[in-house]
Design a protein around this motif. Sequence first.
Motif: not given
Length: 218
Positions: A148, A152, A186-192, A194-195
């Motif tokens: 990430e 990012a 929990d994938m919340e900390a990895f927005p890039t 997930r995108r």
Amino acid sequence: MQQALTLYSYWRSSAAYRVRIGLNLKGLDYAIVPVHLVRDGGQQHAPAYAALNPQELVPALRDGDRVLTQSLAILEYLEETHPQPALLPADAAGRARVRALAQLVACDIHPLNNLRVLQFFDQEWNVPQAERDEWILHWMRTGFAAMEASLAASAQGGRFCHGDAPGLADCCLVPQLYNARRFHLDMEAFPTLRRIEAACLALPAFDAARPENQPDAA
């Protein structure tokens, strides 16, 4: 006439999943021979398959009389034998970056939560399930955090891991994210991540490679 490609695969193997994506991105026709990693004590250990791949792992790819093993080596082989569409950038620095991202997944995250590692914990060391799960989640979090941060911060990003076309790194990332969800990370900390995953899974090549879309899906 070119002989058909045959992929020895297990529907939920992330290494086989990588190769399915690569084959689909290249637009190559291939047949799947399922190798069930759990049934019958693991069909990968059967003498016929062990003769094909002495490591007793999936995937293996047969191209005519040639048998290839190791998912990254297979993907590089496909890149060299079928250069378009490319899985690697044209420039040396870009290729190094993409290979580093792919290896972060395939060499640093995936081996630590591979089936045979988890079976060893269970069968040889009697590690409780809760501790095995925490082992898996720890190494996934560690690897994804590094990936990430790398993605990012890079100016070479785009819709995908490198630019605006999917490549080798995406072939590795998407299956590992599938694994992460299997283990309820929990994938919340990895927005890039997930995108990029969403952009990949919107493509037919990735969608067709999904585990649930395989002929041997349980």
